[in-house]
Design a protein around this motif. Structure first.
Motif, mmCIF file in Angstrom:
data_model
loop_
_atom_site.group_PDB
_atom_site.id
_atom_site.type_symbol
_atom_site.label_atom_id
_atom_site.label_comp_id
_atom_site.label_asym_id
_atom_site.label_seq_id
_atom_site.Cartn_x
_atom_site.Cartn_y
_atom_site.Cartn_z
ATOM 1 N N SER A 22 0.874 -1.158 0.039
ATOM 2 C CA SER A 22 0.079 -0.031 0.083
ATOM 3 C C SER A 22 1.007 1.215 0.004
ATOM 4 O O SER A 22 2.260 1.214 0.339
ATOM 5 C CB SER A 22 -0.972 -0.074 1.406
ATOM 6 N N TYR A 77 3.888 -1.289 3.691
ATOM 7 C CA TYR A 77 3.562 -0.033 2.961
ATOM 8 C C TYR A 77 4.847 0.751 2.484
ATOM 9 O O TYR A 77 6.007 0.595 2.941
ATOM 10 C CB TYR A 77 3.106 1.015 4.257
ATOM 11 N N LEU A 81 -2.968 7.473 4.002
ATOM 12 C CA LEU A 81 -2.606 6.121 4.029
ATOM 13 C C LEU A 81 -3.784 5.596 3.228
ATOM 14 O O LEU A 81 -5.066 5.869 3.613
ATOM 15 C CB LEU A 81 -2.785 5.307 5.517
ATOM 16 N N ASP A 82 -3.654 4.735 2.030
ATOM 17 C CA ASP A 82 -4.421 4.109 1.282
ATOM 18 C C ASP A 82 -5.684 5.446 0.714
ATOM 19 O O ASP A 82 -6.790 5.020 0.915
ATOM 20 C CB ASP A 82 -5.422 3.048 1.997
ATOM 21 N N ALA A 85 -11.816 5.050 12.297
ATOM 22 C CA ALA A 85 -10.969 5.191 11.112
ATOM 23 C C ALA A 85 -9.639 5.153 11.215
ATOM 24 O O ALA A 85 -8.663 4.410 10.534
ATOM 25 C CB ALA A 85 -11.595 6.401 10.086
ATOM 26 N N GLN A 97 -8.352 1.726 12.296
ATOM 27 C CA GLN A 97 -8.098 0.870 11.181
ATOM 28 C C GLN A 97 -7.149 0.895 10.318
ATOM 29 O O GLN A 97 -6.710 0.052 9.461
ATOM 30 C CB GLN A 97 -9.515 0.534 10.444
ATOM 31 N N ASN A 98 -6.741 2.336 9.990
ATOM 32 C CA ASN A 98 -5.687 2.622 9.087
ATOM 33 C C ASN A 98 -4.448 2.882 9.838
ATOM 34 O O ASN A 98 -3.688 2.182 9.505
ATOM 35 C CB ASN A 98 -6.438 4.152 8.331
ATOM 36 N N ALA A 149 -1.420 0.367 10.837
ATOM 37 C CA ALA A 149 -0.327 0.389 9.796
ATOM 38 C C ALA A 149 1.300 0.190 10.634
ATOM 39 O O ALA A 149 2.117 0.243 9.989
ATOM 40 C CB ALA A 149 -0.333 1.799 8.903
#
Lengths: 78, 78
Positions: free
Chosen positions: A3, A31, A61-62, B17, B20-21, B25
């Motif tokens: 990602s 990543y 991120l994404d 959010a 989850q991100n 990571a």
């Protein structure tokens, strides 16, 4: 495929703290981390705005923008 | 030894959010990530404040607090 993580900053002390801590903590196995200095690379401003970046430092991120505020560092106040 | 990363949140959509991100990571090879829900675990409030956490979601990396603002998610506005 990895990602994409993009760390946008502008060289401010808060940005540097965030880069050294947060951006460098991102998992390199999952990543691909790119660091973009928007002050010296203004051609990337539009791209950053397209991700919803309103302030720096920010980490995308994404495709989702996270704005980072480094809270209570004494060193930043000196 | 792994460094400590603590993600403080309170269950809000923005918190979820970010968890989850961003929290997911973080490199698990270098960081031991703990997720703390300050709404349901109020005994951790003082600890969070001690790290300089002023708002949630926040990520504490090696003792430094980063406040996270998720910028432009349409879903959070619905």
């Amino acid at each position: 495929m990895k990602s994409k993580a993009i760390f946008y900053h502008a060289g401010c002390p808060v940005c540097i703290a965030a880069e050294q801590n947060l951006a460098s903590a991102i998992d390199p196995a999952r990543y691909e981390v790119e660091v973009v200095h928007l002050g010296s690379d203004r051609s990337r401003l539009e791209e950053a705005e397209g991700f919803g970046v309103k302030s720096v430092p920010a980490l995308v991120l994404d495709g989702a923008a996270f704005h980072i505020n480094f809270g209570a560092g004494i060193d930043a106040l000196r």
